[in-house]
Scaffold this motif. Structure first.
Motif, PDB file in Angstrom:
ATOM      1  N   TYR A 195      -1.867   2.118   8.615  1.00 56.20           N
ATOM      2  CA  TYR A 195      -2.133   2.853   9.853  1.00 56.20           C
ATOM      3  C   TYR A 195      -1.488   4.240   9.832  1.00 56.20           C
ATOM      4  O   TYR A 195      -2.013   5.184  10.412  1.00 56.20           O
ATOM      5  CB  TYR A 195      -1.606   2.093  11.067  1.00 56.20           C
ATOM      6  N   SER A 231      -5.437   5.600   9.433  1.00 57.40           N
ATOM      7  CA  SER A 231      -6.026   5.144  10.685  1.00 57.40           C
ATOM      8  C   SER A 231      -6.706   6.302  11.409  1.00 57.40           C
ATOM      9  O   SER A 231      -6.666   7.456  10.963  1.00 57.40           O
ATOM     10  CB  SER A 231      -4.959   4.522  11.589  1.00 57.40           C
ATOM     11  N   PRO A 263      -3.455   8.911  12.557  1.00 57.54           N
ATOM     12  CA  PRO A 263      -2.334   8.686  11.631  1.00 57.54           C
ATOM     13  C   PRO A 263      -1.054   9.403  12.080  1.00 57.54           C
ATOM     14  O   PRO A 263      -1.077  10.581  12.414  1.00 57.54           O
ATOM     15  CB  PRO A 263      -2.852   9.258  10.305  1.00 57.54           C
ATOM     16  N   MET A 272      -1.219   6.221   7.403  1.00 54.93           N
ATOM     17  CA  MET A 272      -1.890   7.152   6.495  1.00 54.93           C
ATOM     18  C   MET A 272      -3.397   7.265   6.706  1.00 54.93           C
ATOM     19  O   MET A 272      -3.971   8.335   6.509  1.00 54.93           O
ATOM     20  CB  MET A 272      -1.612   6.719   5.042  1.00 54.93           C
ATOM     21  N   ARG A 302     -11.321   4.427  10.164  1.00 54.70           N
ATOM     22  CA  ARG A 302     -11.056   5.358  11.263  1.00 54.70           C
ATOM     23  C   ARG A 302     -11.966   5.129  12.468  1.00 54.70           C
ATOM     24  O   ARG A 302     -11.799   5.780  13.500  1.00 54.70           O
ATOM     25  CB  ARG A 302     -11.180   6.807  10.760  1.00 54.70           C
TER      26      ARG A 302
END
Length: 525
Positions: free
Chosen positions: A47, A51, A54, A49, A446
């Motif tokens: 998460y 999501s 981030p 890096m 994402r």
């Protein structure tokens, strides 16, 4: 360092890293199975890096962050090797690396610090590393592998200070204890036990050297050494509380939030007798600890034979070895422990950490070494048997046999593929506590609007105002903490809501609802 020692260290690292990694890779990639706790640690790092939103705080504030921070190093390879996240290979790499570093450190402690010969040092490192318990921690991706390294460092460096009065050992041990805290909360009782050990060692010096002036000197020494040893860990604890306060608006979020151990324990049925009968609970704690105590009991017996049993270092060893089981006992009395088998496993690595010191102090070293090697082999047999018995080690047995969670993980991966195929561009709100495997298995991570996103809590009451297209809900379970979405909308999963319509159901375990704007501005998907 001599060239032969460098080769030994390199060889130890490669062998101890390679074996559990090979099995861990096979289990996660070929058999599509990973321990849920380990997978969630990988997800927390993911998460941060990859999501929708981030940021470092997405790593979470319930479990200690160091294992997930370590996972982040391997997740940098995710764009090239998606299995780092989708199958949790980053977690396997993390635990294998720390297991190998533990073997290297143990060899160094035996040979370089306590001057044991190379053969004995290699044997101790290998017998510890290939003990079924250590091997299990090596391939599962759990936090126990780094924790074992840091608690062993803490104890070994204390033993070095006690033996040689090297103040740099206190410094190294202090940072090892701090890193242990950033890995697991069980570092707290171990740190307290070692602090008591420091007091006992310096007090014993005072007994040997009488006099008022000397007493003042030793009090000052005791104070300075304790400050030096405890300061990094104490600062770490205060920082963790501060981070919880400034980011989560609750300094004890890690203790009492909806995802904390306390919340999970509310769903756990340990049996009325376990939580209501202190003597019965003590018996359970002692029984579970005994599986890991073969080496410790042998060391006590050898001490007795050599006439060295009633000494301060034996008391200190016992305090450190049983400090974490003592915490577990207190947690059981507070109905705050799952009493999993591995929670008592630290008896074993802490005892092994004492081994270089114990052998160096032995009068009949050859017999002492042979006895200890035998105890390590017996311990391997005992723990191998325990891990194969579901009534002794249910959680570990499930992981080894890929039991109860296999169907769930297969279903979650299939759901991730379905959402990728049918809703690649949609925004899907989901509680990441329940859906972590779905998120990391997706080709479009994402698209998920998850718990760690800054606007998540604000959007729950009116998701259509935040661009949410769908809400994915897990079936509420009595044996798991309530999803925050199910908590806000307790009847949503079963009956939907006035602002949604059901579009997909997965065996009654997951339901996908399309969000309808109550104002009528919603457009068909």
């Amino acid at each position: 360092m001599k060239r032969i020692d460098r080769w030994i260290l390199l060889s130890l690292f490669v062998v101890v890293f390679g074996a559990p990694f090979a099995y861990g890779f096979y289990q996660t990639v070929n058999l599509n199975y990973m321990h849920s706790d380990a997978m969630s640690r990988v997800a927390n790092a993911f998460y941060v890096m990859f999501s929708r939103d981030p940021h470092l705080a997405a790593i979470g504030f319930v479990w200690n962050p160091l294992p997930s921070l370590a996972n982040m190093l391997f997740l940098t390879l995710y764009p090239v090797f998606p299995v780092m996240a989708t199958h949790g290979v980053a977690g396997v790499l993390m635990s294998c690396t720390f297991t190998a570093l533990t073997a290297v450190y143990l060899y160094h402690a035996c040979h370089a610090q306590f001057k044991l010969n190379r053969g004995i040092s290699v044997a101790i490192a290998l017998l510890f590393s290939f003990n079924p318990l250590t091997f299990y921690f090596g391939f599962t991706g759990l936090s126990d592998a780094p924790f074992n390294l840091f608690i062993m460092m803490t104890v070994v460096e204390f033993a070095i200070w006690m033996s040689f009065k090297r103040i740099n050992a206190v410094i190294v041990g202090s940072f090892a204890l701090a890193l242990a805290f950033w890995t697991r909360y069980e570092a707290v009782p171990l740190g307290a036990a070692v602090a008591v050990g420091i007091v006992l060692v310096i007090a014993a010096e005072q007994v040997r050297r009488q006099g008022t002036g000397v007493q003042r000197e030793h009090l000052n020494k005791m104070e300075g050494t304790l400050i030096l040893f405890l300061m990094p860990a104490v600062v770490s604890g205060l920082l963790w509380i501060w981070f919880n306060y400034i980011i989560m608006d609750n300094p004890f979020y890690f203790l009492n939030s909806e995802y904390s151990n306390q919340a999970q324990m509310a769903t756990f049925d340990g049996g009325d007798k376990l939580f209501s009968d202190p003597l019965y609970a003590l018996g359970v704690v002692m029984e579970k600890s005994s599986y890991f105590g073969v080496l410790f009991y042998l060391l006590l017996l050898l001490r007795l034979f050599e006439g060295r049993l009633f000494r301060k270092d034996v008391l200190i060893m016992a305090l450190t070895v049983f400090s974490i089981p003592a915490l577990q006992y207190l947690l059981v009395l507070q109905e705050s422990s799952f009493v999993w088998f591995r929670y008592f496993s630290y008896v074993f690595p802490i005892t092994v950490a004492w081994l270089p010191y114990e052998i160096s102090q032995a009068r009949a070293r050859t017999g002492y070494v042979i006895s200890c090697m035998g105890a390590l082999l017996i311990s391997a047999a005992v723990l191998g048997y325990a891990l194969s018995q579901p009534q002794i080690a249910p959680d570990e047995y499930t992981t080894i046999t890929r039991g109860a969670h296999t169907e769930q993980q297969t279903r979650d991966r299939a759901l991730a593929a379905y959402l990728d195929e049918h809703y690649p561009d949609a925004t899907i709100m989901v509680d990441s506590y329940s859906a972590y495997l779905i998120i990391v298995s997706s080709e479009y991570p994402r698209k998920f609007f998850i718990t760690s996103d800054y606007e998540f809590k604000a959007s729950i009451s009116a998701p259509w105002e935040y661009g949410v297209d769908y809400i994915l809900l897990p079936r509420p379970r009595e044996t798991a903490p309530m999803s925050i979405l199910n908590s806000v909308y307790p009847n949503f999963f079963a009956n939907g809501s006035e602002f949604s319509e059901l579009v997909y159901d997965v065996d009654g375990e997951w339901r996908l609802y399309r969000i309808i704007d109550p104002s009528g501005k919603d457009e068909e998907q």
